[in-house]
Design a protein around this motif. Structure first.
Motif, PDB file in Angstrom:
ATOM      1  N   PRO A 182       0.812  -1.220   0.000  1.00 59.34           N
ATOM      2  CA  PRO A 182       0.000   0.000   0.000  1.00 59.34           C
ATOM      3  C   PRO A 182       0.847   1.273   0.000  1.00 59.34           C
ATOM      4  O   PRO A 182       0.460   2.286  -0.573  1.00 59.34           O
ATOM      5  N   VAL A 183       2.008   1.200   0.638  1.00 55.81           N
ATOM      6  CA  VAL A 183       3.000   2.273   0.541  1.00 55.81           C
ATOM      7  C   VAL A 183       4.340   1.603   0.260  1.00 55.81           C
ATOM      8  O   VAL A 183       4.843   0.848   1.085  1.00 55.81           O
ATOM      9  N   GLN A 184       4.902   1.871  -0.908  1.00 53.07           N
ATOM     10  CA  GLN A 184       6.214   1.313  -1.205  1.00 53.07           C
ATOM     11  C   GLN A 184       7.274   1.984  -0.341  1.00 53.07           C
ATOM     12  O   GLN A 184       7.324   3.216  -0.248  1.00 53.07           O
ATOM     13  N   GLY A 185       8.107   1.170   0.294  1.00 52.28           N
ATOM     14  CA  GLY A 185       9.173   1.697   1.140  1.00 52.28           C
ATOM     15  C   GLY A 185      10.477   1.809   0.396  1.00 52.28           C
ATOM     16  O   GLY A 185      10.943   2.912   0.090  1.00 52.28           O
ATOM     17  N   GLU A 186      11.074   0.670   0.056  1.00 54.50           N
ATOM     18  CA  GLU A 186      12.321   0.660  -0.702  1.00 54.50           C
ATOM     19  C   GLU A 186      12.154   1.385  -2.031  1.00 54.50           C
ATOM     20  O   GLU A 186      13.108   1.952  -2.569  1.00 54.50           O
ATOM     21  N   GLY A 187      10.942   1.373  -2.558  1.00 52.73           N
ATOM     22  CA  GLY A 187      10.673   1.985  -3.852  1.00 52.73           C
ATOM     23  C   GLY A 187      10.623   3.496  -3.837  1.00 52.73           C
ATOM     24  O   GLY A 187      10.401   4.117  -4.883  1.00 52.73           O
ATOM     25  N   GLY A 188      10.785   4.113  -2.663  1.00 55.65           N
ATOM     26  CA  GLY A 188      10.857   5.578  -2.618  1.00 55.65           C
ATOM     27  C   GLY A 188       9.697   6.241  -1.917  1.00 55.65           C
ATOM     28  O   GLY A 188       9.356   7.378  -2.208  1.00 55.65           O
ATOM     29  N   ILE A 189       9.080   5.552  -0.950  1.00 54.23           N
ATOM     30  CA  ILE A 189       7.924   6.091  -0.194  1.00 54.23           C
ATOM     31  C   ILE A 189       6.843   6.561  -1.165  1.00 54.23           C
ATOM     32  O   ILE A 189       6.560   7.750  -1.323  1.00 54.23           O
ATOM     33  N   ARG A 190       6.247   5.579  -1.831  1.00 56.14           N
ATOM     34  CA  ARG A 190       5.191   5.866  -2.805  1.00 56.14           C
ATOM     35  C   ARG A 190       3.896   5.217  -2.341  1.00 56.14           C
ATOM     36  O   ARG A 190       3.717   4.000  -2.453  1.00 56.14           O
ATOM     37  N   PRO A 191       2.964   6.013  -1.804  1.00 60.03           N
ATOM     38  CA  PRO A 191       1.668   5.452  -1.422  1.00 60.03           C
ATOM     39  C   PRO A 191       0.803   5.227  -2.654  1.00 60.03           C
ATOM     40  O   PRO A 191       0.816   6.027  -3.589  1.00 60.03           O
ATOM     41  N   MET A 192       0.048   4.131  -2.647  1.00 61.57           N
ATOM     42  CA  MET A 192      -0.998   3.972  -3.651  1.00 61.57           C
ATOM     43  C   MET A 192      -2.229   4.695  -3.127  1.00 61.57           C
ATOM     44  O   MET A 192      -2.637   4.476  -1.979  1.00 61.57           O
TER      45      MET A 192
END
Length: 395
Positions: A182-192
């Protein structure tokens, strides 16, 4: 000559010997404000007295017996998780990686038992991180994670982040499940976005496929709800949990509905250490504290204060920072300079942050960080940014 510890980590030149709440003490005595929490693990900070007491008491009585026997601490924590979430059943692991392995197995076994063994494909999204096992790197699919480790485990598709049209088109008669953070962490703090999460749920329901949520990093109160998907008003079929659930003790879990878990009968999965008395005793105390509405309300208040100060930080240093991202106390600063330089400048100013993809630094403080500590942390980040600007102007 290869060192005695396998050199797979690019470690910072720091050696911490003690932790106190939101603080880490280096061997030379310097005190660092910890905005990393061991990568979202220490949700109650370092050496929380209730966790120390719980672990000490359990350690005096029983450490390990294996899952050949009933474990009361495991049963208690499972009951708490079932009571507080969508889940009907829980399997305990030691890590998020192990949770990913079971989630994949569970989804495929579900379809096998339904008489549709060809439904094995799992659809994920670009930028994901689901651990470093064979299934985890195949589920994420990034070149950084997979190069040199082929042949990759088959049965995974990867789509652009938040591309709902692509998701609808990708689901076919071989699809078993969709997996996402629901929120990408390693991916750069990207919430859906909440509306997109709801759309994912609707797409899965319409196609009859399972939804697996990876809340290893964004779960356990990190976003101001016990689990991040609650903000969208949806529920998954299977959910991966780890990191914060143990408050620093190695612990993970897979939560599932009765239907999704129906294929996992006796003998289909196991773990030697998963659900051991020590881990589950500590996890039970973490759940007891973090799941309280008043505690989560305080997380939201702290998150608002931190975000407001970070917005001011970005405005003050537009050559260093581009924007604030994220939700709750899972925030990121998108950098204009190298994020590695910002992390290093933070070390020099005694504040810890965590790098991520897309040139972002992650801010994942303990959920019980104080307002004074938030103010101090942002002052230290401000000094770090000023130091970077000073170097740039002198070049």
């Amino acid at each position: 000559m290869i060192p005695s510890v396998l050199p797979t980590y690019n470690r910072a030149p720091l050696e911490f010997v003690k932790g106190e709440g939101s603080w880490l003490i280096e061997a030379d005595g310097r005190r660092f404000l910890d905005l990393g929490s061991g990568i979202a693990v220490n949700v109650l900070g370092h050496a929380h007295p209730e966790l120390v007491a719980t672990l000490t008491e359990q350690a005096r009585n029983l450490w390990h017996v294996s899952n050949l026997y009933h474990i009361p601490q495991q049963q208690k924590l499972a009951d708490m998780l079932v009571d507080k979430t969508f889940a009907d059943t829980v399997f305990f692991t030691n890590s998020g990686t192990e949770s990913c392995e079971l989630a994949v197995k569970m989804a495929r076994k579900y379809w096998y038992e339904k008489g549709v063994p060809e439904r094995v494909e799992i659809i994920g999204f670009e930028g994901a991180f689901h651990g470093r096992s064979s299934a985890g790197i195949a589920a994420a699919g990034s070149e950084k994670m997979t190069t040199g480790f082929g042949p990759l485990l088959p049965g995974f598709k990867h789509l652009a982040w938040s591309d709902m049209a692509a998701l609808k088109a990708a689901i076919d008669d071989k699809t078993a499940a969709v997996i996402l953070e629901p929120v990408q962490g390693e991916g750069g703090i990207r919430p859906m976005a909440d509306d997109m999460l709801r759309e994912v749920r609707e797409i899965c329901d319409a196609a009859g496929v399972l939804l697996i949520l990876d809340e290893v990093q964004c779960g356990m109160g990190r976003t101001g709800r016990l689990f991040a998907h609650e903000w969208a008003g949806i529920a998954p079929d299977i959910m991966m949990v780890a990191k914060g659930i143990g408050g620093g003790f190695p612990l993970g879990a897979v939560l599932a509905t009765e239907a999704a878990a129906s294929g996992m009968t006796a003998g289909t999965h196991g773990s030697t250490y998963g659900g051991n008395p020590l881990g589950c005793a500590v996890g039970g105390k973490v759940m007891e504290i973090v799941s309280e509405p008043d505690f989560l309300g305080a997380v939201n208040a702290r998150a608002g204060a931190l975000r407001q100060k970070l917005e001011g930080l970005v405005a003050s240093h537009p050559e260093v920072f581009e924007e604030v991202r994220g939700t709750g106390l899972m925030l990121g600063l998108k950098c204009r300079v190298s994020n590695a330089d910002v992390v290093k400048a933070g070390y020099d100013n005694l504040v810890i942050t965590v790098p991520a993809a897309d040139n972002v630094i992650r801010l994942l403080p303990p959920l019980n960080i104080t307002e004074d500590e938030i103010a101090e942390a942002v002052e230290r980040l401000d000094a770090a940014a000023a130091a970077i600007e000073s170097v740039s102007s002198s070049v």
